[in-house]
Scaffold this motif. Structure first.
Motif, short mmCIF file in Angstrom:
data_model
loop_
_atom_site.label_atom_id
_atom_site.label_comp_id
_atom_site.label_asym_id
_atom_site.label_seq_id
_atom_site.Cartn_x
_atom_site.Cartn_y
_atom_site.Cartn_z
N GLY A 1 5.24 4.29 9.24
CA GLY A 1 4.71 3.22 8.41
C GLY A 1 3.72 3.68 7.37
N SER A 2 3.00 2.72 6.82
CA SER A 2 2.04 2.97 5.75
C SER A 2 0.93 3.91 6.20
CB SER A 2 1.45 1.64 5.29
OG SER A 2 0.47 1.84 4.30
N ASP A 3 0.39 3.68 7.39
CA ASP A 3 -0.69 4.55 7.89
C ASP A 3 -0.19 5.98 8.08
OD1 ASP A 3 -2.40 2.39 7.88
OD2 ASP A 3 -2.24 2.02 10.04
N GLU B 1 -0.52 12.23 3.40
CA GLU B 1 -1.18 12.51 2.12
C GLU B 1 -2.57 13.09 2.37
OE1 GLU B 1 -2.04 12.41 -2.11
OE2 GLU B 1 -0.32 12.81 -0.83
N ARG B 2 -3.32 12.47 3.28
CA ARG B 2 -4.68 12.91 3.58
C ARG B 2 -4.69 14.34 4.14
NH1 ARG B 2 -5.71 8.57 6.02
NH2 ARG B 2 -5.07 9.22 8.08
N ASP B 3 -3.67 14.67 4.94
CA ASP B 3 -3.59 16.01 5.54
C ASP B 3 -2.95 17.05 4.62
OD1 ASP B 3 -4.74 14.88 7.77
OD2 ASP B 3 -2.85 14.70 8.89
N GLY B 4 -2.57 16.62 3.40
CA GLY B 4 -1.97 17.54 2.44
C GLY B 4 -0.55 17.94 2.77
N ARG C 1 0.82 -1.21 0.00
CA ARG C 1 0.00 0.00 0.00
C ARG C 1 0.86 1.26 0.00
NH1 ARG C 1 -4.59 -0.71 4.17
NH2 ARG C 1 -2.93 -0.25 5.60
N ALA C 2 1.92 1.27 0.80
CA ALA C 2 2.80 2.43 0.85
C ALA C 2 3.51 2.64 -0.49
CB ALA C 2 3.83 2.27 1.97
N LYS C 3 3.99 1.55 -1.08
CA LYS C 3 4.68 1.67 -2.38
C LYS C 3 3.71 2.12 -3.46
CE LYS C 3 6.41 -2.47 -2.40
NZ LYS C 3 7.16 -3.66 -2.85
N ARG C 4 2.48 1.64 -3.41
CA ARG C 4 1.49 2.06 -4.40
C ARG C 4 1.23 3.56 -4.32
NH1 ARG C 4 -3.90 -0.83 -3.79
NH2 ARG C 4 -4.04 0.64 -2.09
N LEU C 5 1.12 4.11 -3.11
CA LEU C 5 0.92 5.54 -2.96
C LEU C 5 2.10 6.32 -3.54
CD1 LEU C 5 -0.51 8.09 -1.95
CD2 LEU C 5 0.43 7.63 0.33
N LEU C 6 3.31 5.87 -3.23
CA LEU C 6 4.49 6.55 -3.77
C LEU C 6 4.53 6.43 -5.29
CD1 LEU C 6 7.12 5.43 -1.10
CD2 LEU C 6 6.12 7.72 -1.37
N ASP C 7 4.19 5.25 -5.81
CA ASP C 7 4.17 5.06 -7.27
C ASP C 7 3.14 5.98 -7.93
OD1 ASP C 7 6.12 3.07 -7.17
OD2 ASP C 7 4.67 1.42 -7.19
N GLU C 8 1.97 6.09 -7.32
CA GLU C 8 0.92 6.95 -7.88
C GLU C 8 1.35 8.41 -7.91
OE1 GLU C 8 -2.47 6.11 -5.42
OE2 GLU C 8 -2.91 4.23 -6.46
N LYS C 9 2.19 8.81 -6.97
CA LYS C 9 2.68 10.18 -6.93
C LYS C 9 3.91 10.37 -7.81
CE LYS C 9 1.98 12.68 -3.27
NZ LYS C 9 0.80 13.34 -3.81
N GLY C 10 4.40 9.28 -8.44
CA GLY C 10 5.56 9.38 -9.31
C GLY C 10 6.87 9.54 -8.57
N VAL C 11 6.91 9.06 -7.34
CA VAL C 11 8.10 9.21 -6.50
C VAL C 11 9.04 8.03 -6.71
CG1 VAL C 11 8.92 9.32 -4.12
CG2 VAL C 11 6.83 10.52 -4.77
N ASP C 12 10.30 8.32 -6.99
CA ASP C 12 11.33 7.28 -7.03
C ASP C 12 11.74 6.98 -5.60
OD1 ASP C 12 11.44 7.16 -9.84
OD2 ASP C 12 12.82 8.87 -9.90
#
Length: 87
Positions: free
Chosen positions: A68-70, A76-79, A19-30
């Motif tokens: 961690g992931s949470d 992300e949720r808090d901007g 889940r954490a990697k997916r969020l980073l991937d979606e944001k285009g983060v290496d």
């Protein structure tokens, strides 16, 4: 995107890690991923960087220990994640 180095310590089959990697991937983060499933020097490195960490993933953005992931999802949720990634 130019950002501080992102490092994530993971274990095989970890849903939170995915889940954490997916969020980073979606944001285009290496990011650099260290699989510590079998322990070893990278696990020791993680424990030095986050002495109280007992779970994975453990995520670092630059010198900042995100947690961690949470914790990553809460940023992300808090901007607040984008500004942390910008350095």
């Amino acid at each position: 995107m130019n950002h501080p180095p992102v490092v994530i310590y993971t274990k095989f089959g970890c849903g939170y890690c995915f889940r954490a990697k997916r969020l980073l991937d979606e944001k285009g983060v290496d990011y650099t991923e260290h699989d510590i499933t079998m322990g070893g020097p990278k696990r020791d490195e993680m424990m030095e960087r986050a002495p109280t960490a007992r779970t994975v993933p453990q995520i670092f953005i630059g010198d900042t220990h995100v947690g961690g992931s949470d914790d990553l999802a809460a940023l992300e949720r808090d901007g607040k994640l984008d500004s942390l990634l910008e350095g």
